[in-house]
Design a protein around this motif. Structure first.
Motif, mmCIF file in Angstrom:
data_model
loop_
_atom_site.group_PDB
_atom_site.id
_atom_site.type_symbol
_atom_site.label_atom_id
_atom_site.label_comp_id
_atom_site.label_asym_id
_atom_site.label_seq_id
_atom_site.Cartn_x
_atom_site.Cartn_y
_atom_site.Cartn_z
ATOM 1 N N GLU A 134 -7.116 3.251 -3.764
ATOM 2 C CA GLU A 134 -6.531 3.926 -2.606
ATOM 3 C C GLU A 134 -6.409 2.960 -1.430
ATOM 4 O OE1 GLU A 134 -8.672 7.506 -1.790
ATOM 5 O OE2 GLU A 134 -8.177 8.415 -3.714
ATOM 6 N N ALA A 135 -5.880 1.782 -1.721
ATOM 7 C CA ALA A 135 -5.797 0.706 -0.722
ATOM 8 C C ALA A 135 -4.923 1.078 0.462
ATOM 9 C CB ALA A 135 -5.268 -0.570 -1.387
ATOM 10 N N TYR A 136 -3.978 1.994 0.272
ATOM 11 C CA TYR A 136 -3.078 2.396 1.361
ATOM 12 C C TYR A 136 -3.850 3.021 2.527
ATOM 13 C CZ TYR A 136 -3.706 6.590 -1.475
ATOM 14 O OH TYR A 136 -4.246 7.598 -2.205
ATOM 15 N N SER A 137 -5.065 3.529 2.266
ATOM 16 C CA SER A 137 -5.856 4.153 3.327
ATOM 17 C C SER A 137 -6.274 3.140 4.396
ATOM 18 C CB SER A 137 -7.100 4.825 2.743
ATOM 19 O OG SER A 137 -7.940 3.869 2.120
ATOM 20 N N LEU A 138 -6.207 1.850 4.070
ATOM 21 C CA LEU A 138 -6.554 0.824 5.054
ATOM 22 C C LEU A 138 -5.544 0.767 6.196
ATOM 23 C CD1 LEU A 138 -7.593 -2.100 2.660
ATOM 24 C CD2 LEU A 138 -9.116 -0.587 3.939
ATOM 25 N N ALA A 139 -4.322 1.223 5.944
ATOM 26 C CA ALA A 139 -3.271 1.157 6.969
ATOM 27 C C ALA A 139 -3.116 2.461 7.731
ATOM 28 C CB ALA A 139 -1.942 0.774 6.313
ATOM 29 N N ARG A 140 -3.955 3.446 7.411
ATOM 30 C CA ARG A 140 -3.863 4.725 8.102
ATOM 31 C C ARG A 140 -4.797 4.756 9.311
ATOM 32 N NH1 ARG A 140 -3.795 9.002 2.985
ATOM 33 N NH2 ARG A 140 -1.611 8.701 2.422
ATOM 34 N N GLY A 141 -4.448 5.587 10.265
ATOM 35 C CA GLY A 141 -5.346 5.778 11.393
ATOM 36 C C GLY A 141 -4.829 5.240 12.710
ATOM 37 N N GLY A 142 -3.655 4.629 12.715
ATOM 38 C CA GLY A 142 -3.092 4.150 13.973
ATOM 39 C C GLY A 142 -3.555 2.756 14.350
ATOM 40 N N GLU A 143 -3.113 2.308 15.532
ATOM 41 C CA GLU A 143 -3.380 0.940 15.965
ATOM 42 C C GLU A 143 -4.855 0.696 16.278
ATOM 43 O OE1 GLU A 143 -0.855 -0.058 19.184
ATOM 44 O OE2 GLU A 143 1.005 0.165 18.053
ATOM 45 N N LYS A 144 -5.570 1.733 16.709
ATOM 46 C CA LYS A 144 -6.977 1.564 17.077
ATOM 47 C C LYS A 144 -7.902 1.631 15.862
ATOM 48 C CE LYS A 144 -6.432 3.444 21.744
ATOM 49 N NZ LYS A 144 -6.892 4.459 22.720
ATOM 50 N N LEU A 168 -7.183 -10.387 -6.389
ATOM 51 C CA LEU A 168 -7.257 -9.147 -5.621
ATOM 52 C C LEU A 168 -6.278 -8.140 -6.215
ATOM 53 C CD1 LEU A 168 -8.374 -7.611 -3.162
ATOM 54 C CD2 LEU A 168 -6.555 -8.635 -1.787
ATOM 55 N N ILE A 169 -6.785 -6.951 -6.554
ATOM 56 C CA ILE A 169 -5.943 -5.886 -7.109
ATOM 57 C C ILE A 169 -6.046 -4.676 -6.192
ATOM 58 C CG2 ILE A 169 -5.520 -4.354 -9.062
ATOM 59 C CD1 ILE A 169 -6.705 -6.425 -10.905
ATOM 60 N N LEU A 170 -4.915 -4.264 -5.640
ATOM 61 C CA LEU A 170 -4.844 -3.068 -4.806
ATOM 62 C C LEU A 170 -4.214 -1.950 -5.624
ATOM 63 C CD1 LEU A 170 -3.566 -4.586 -1.420
ATOM 64 C CD2 LEU A 170 -5.896 -4.464 -2.320
ATOM 65 N N ALA A 171 -4.830 -0.777 -5.586
ATOM 66 C CA ALA A 171 -4.369 0.328 -6.430
ATOM 67 C C ALA A 171 -4.204 1.601 -5.619
ATOM 68 C CB ALA A 171 -5.352 0.559 -7.575
ATOM 69 N N GLY A 172 -3.329 2.489 -6.117
ATOM 70 C CA GLY A 172 -3.131 3.774 -5.474
ATOM 71 C C GLY A 172 -1.894 4.485 -5.987
ATOM 72 N N TYR A 173 -1.612 5.647 -5.406
ATOM 73 C CA TYR A 173 -0.415 6.394 -5.762
ATOM 74 C C TYR A 173 0.827 5.548 -5.503
ATOM 75 C CZ TYR A 173 -3.476 10.519 -5.613
ATOM 76 O OH TYR A 173 -4.478 11.429 -5.824
ATOM 77 N N SER A 174 1.864 5.761 -6.289
ATOM 78 C CA SER A 174 3.077 4.935 -6.203
ATOM 79 C C SER A 174 3.725 4.988 -4.826
ATOM 80 C CB SER A 174 4.082 5.373 -7.277
ATOM 81 O OG SER A 174 3.556 5.169 -8.565
ATOM 82 N N GLN A 175 4.019 6.181 -4.322
ATOM 83 C CA GLN A 175 4.712 6.299 -3.048
ATOM 84 C C GLN A 175 3.870 5.762 -1.896
ATOM 85 O OE1 GLN A 175 5.901 10.382 -2.555
ATOM 86 N NE2 GLN A 175 7.519 10.256 -4.107
ATOM 87 N N PHE A 230 2.497 1.467 2.051
ATOM 88 C CA PHE A 230 1.479 0.514 2.511
ATOM 89 C C PHE A 230 2.039 -0.908 2.579
ATOM 90 C CE2 PHE A 230 -1.931 -2.446 0.988
ATOM 91 C CZ PHE A 230 -2.655 -2.498 2.167
ATOM 92 N N LEU A 231 2.808 -1.302 1.590
ATOM 93 C CA LEU A 231 3.369 -2.653 1.566
ATOM 94 C C LEU A 231 4.396 -2.857 2.675
ATOM 95 C CD1 LEU A 231 3.754 -3.162 -2.284
ATOM 96 C CD2 LEU A 231 2.038 -4.181 -0.790
ATOM 97 N N GLN A 232 5.027 -1.768 3.105
ATOM 98 C CA GLN A 232 6.010 -1.871 4.182
ATOM 99 C C GLN A 232 5.358 -1.996 5.558
ATOM 100 O OE1 GLN A 232 8.518 1.567 3.748
ATOM 101 N NE2 GLN A 232 9.432 0.855 1.823
ATOM 102 N N THR A 233 4.085 -1.589 5.668
ATOM 103 C CA THR A 233 3.410 -1.652 6.965
ATOM 104 C C THR A 233 3.085 -3.082 7.379
ATOM 105 O OG1 THR A 233 1.212 -1.411 5.952
ATOM 106 C CG2 THR A 233 2.366 0.612 6.600
ATOM 107 N N ASN A 234 3.013 -3.978 6.419
ATOM 108 C CA ASN A 234 2.709 -5.374 6.710
ATOM 109 C C ASN A 234 3.690 -6.248 5.933
ATOM 110 O OD1 ASN A 234 1.601 -8.042 6.737
ATOM 111 N ND2 ASN A 234 -0.411 -7.201 7.239
ATOM 112 N N PRO A 235 4.660 -6.854 6.616
ATOM 113 C CA PRO A 235 5.710 -7.629 5.922
ATOM 114 C C PRO A 235 5.180 -8.748 5.032
ATOM 115 C CG PRO A 235 6.265 -7.295 8.238
ATOM 116 C CD PRO A 235 4.855 -6.837 8.071
ATOM 117 N N GLY A 236 4.001 -9.280 5.349
ATOM 118 C CA GLY A 236 3.485 -10.398 4.568
ATOM 119 C C GLY A 236 2.744 -9.985 3.309
ATOM 120 N N LEU A 237 2.484 -8.691 3.156
ATOM 121 C CA LEU A 237 1.687 -8.245 2.008
ATOM 122 C C LEU A 237 2.445 -8.354 0.690
ATOM 123 C CD1 LEU A 237 -0.287 -5.107 3.242
ATOM 124 C CD2 LEU A 237 -1.217 -7.283 2.465
#
Length: 331
Positions: A179-189, A212-219, A224-231
């Motif tokens: 559930e690696a996408y949860s790292l990008a949730r929660g806003g800027e703070k 490093l393997i990041l896993a989670g739901y497809s959508q 999550f990958l779109q939140t950080n262009p370098g990922l």
């Protein structure tokens, strides 16, 4: 060596000393090709070190084949199996090119696993760690499994510290973040961004000793990958884990019963298929092995309750699963 002293008949004559000649030795002619020296190559049998190396290589090949056979024994995952085989071929050929002093592609093996829960993502991640160890890509091949709570702290600086601790444990192996996408949730703070930054830095600093393997739901992973262009560019390998079909789920269920020394009667197998079809049509994430495992464990408990009501049970009764034992209630 024995020295003989002989005196002549005249005592005034000096003694004669006989010293035996040294025994003749055969002259050994060394072929020119065997002479050591500048510009010469000594021709000899392979040293014990070289033989040991060859034995180790053979053992590694046997272990790699054993791991790949285990992969093939998994039910379903046809696309996943093909991609793992492709990865094995890519790694091996780059090693051969390096041995021949040819330009080799860098082994950037960080991955994204996308799919619903229970579709084999964690199982395959563990297998990849073992495979890469036997192929010489990773030193240890172990896997550290973690989620957001293991990486994100409660105050500034705490997140980086927690993330570094997990990375340190994973060095030489695989760091698997579910559930690696949860790292990008929660806003800027939110401190999740701090964890992402620490992970990105570690990927660059330890690219030869960490996967490093990041896993989670497809959508969610696509978002999550779109939140950080370098990922996205740092994870060149994306593997989709599809939901299991009804036949695959049935095969998984039968295998789970078999490993527990239970057998489905013909009617019970039909009942199991019927209930699995109901699950697939009614539950969003029903097509996974985790739900089948829950159903199998519930069935075993129901069989136990049924048999407990009898004063004794035969071996056949203890093994058999009947249709009445299979039920979806409270699943």
């Amino acid at each position: 060596m024995t020295i003989r002293i002989m005196f002549g008949p005249d005592n005034q004559m000096p003694p004669v000393i006989h010293t035996p000649l040294p025994p003749k030795t055969e002259q050994i002619h060394t072929p020119v090709a065997d002479m050591a020296g500048i510009g010469r190559v000594r021709k000899s049998n392979p040293s014990s070190i070289e033989k040991d190396r060859d034995k180790d290589k053979d053992k590694d090949k046997d272990k790699v084949a054993e791991i790949l056979n285990e992969l093939e024994s998994y039910i379903g995952l046809i696309i996943v199996k093909r991609l793992i085989r492709d990865l094995q071929a890519f790694v091996e050929i780059q090693k051969r090119r390096t041995h021949e002093r040819l330009i080799a592609e860098p082994l950037v093996l960080h991955m994204i696993f996308k799919g619903n829960p229970g579709t084999g993502k964690t199982t395959v991640a563990r297998l990849i760690g073992r495979l890469f160890k036997e192929m010489g890509v990773l030193q240890k091949g172990h896997i550290i499994e973690c989620e957001r709570a293991d990486l994100v702290g409660e105050y500034i600086g705490h997140t980086a510290q927690k993330t570094r601790e997990q990375l340190k444990k994973a060095l030489g192996g695989v760091l698997f973040i579910d559930e690696a996408y949860s790292l990008a949730r929660g806003g800027e703070k939110d401190f999740g961004k701090e964890a992402i930054d620490a992970l990105v830095k570690a990927m660059e600093d330890n690219k030869d000793n960490l996967v490093l393997i990041l896993a989670g739901y497809s959508q969610e992973m696509d978002w999550f990958l779109q939140t950080n262009p370098g990922l996205r560019s740092r994870f060149p390998i994306h593997i989709d884990f599809p939901d299991y079909t009804i036949d695959e789920l049935l095969a998984i269920g039968k295998l789970m019963f078999k490993t527990r020394q239970y057998e489905l009667t013909t009617d019970a197998e039909d009942t199991l298929r019927f209930h699995l079809q109901i699950l697939l049509s009614s539950h969003r994430y029903a097509g996974n092995a985790r739900l089948v495992r829950n159903l199998v464990e519930k069935t075993v408990r129901k069989q136990a309750v049924r048999l407990f009501q009898k004063p004794s049970s035969s071996r056949e009764e203890l093994i058999q699963i009947l249709p009445v034992d299979i039920n979806l209630e409270n699943l």
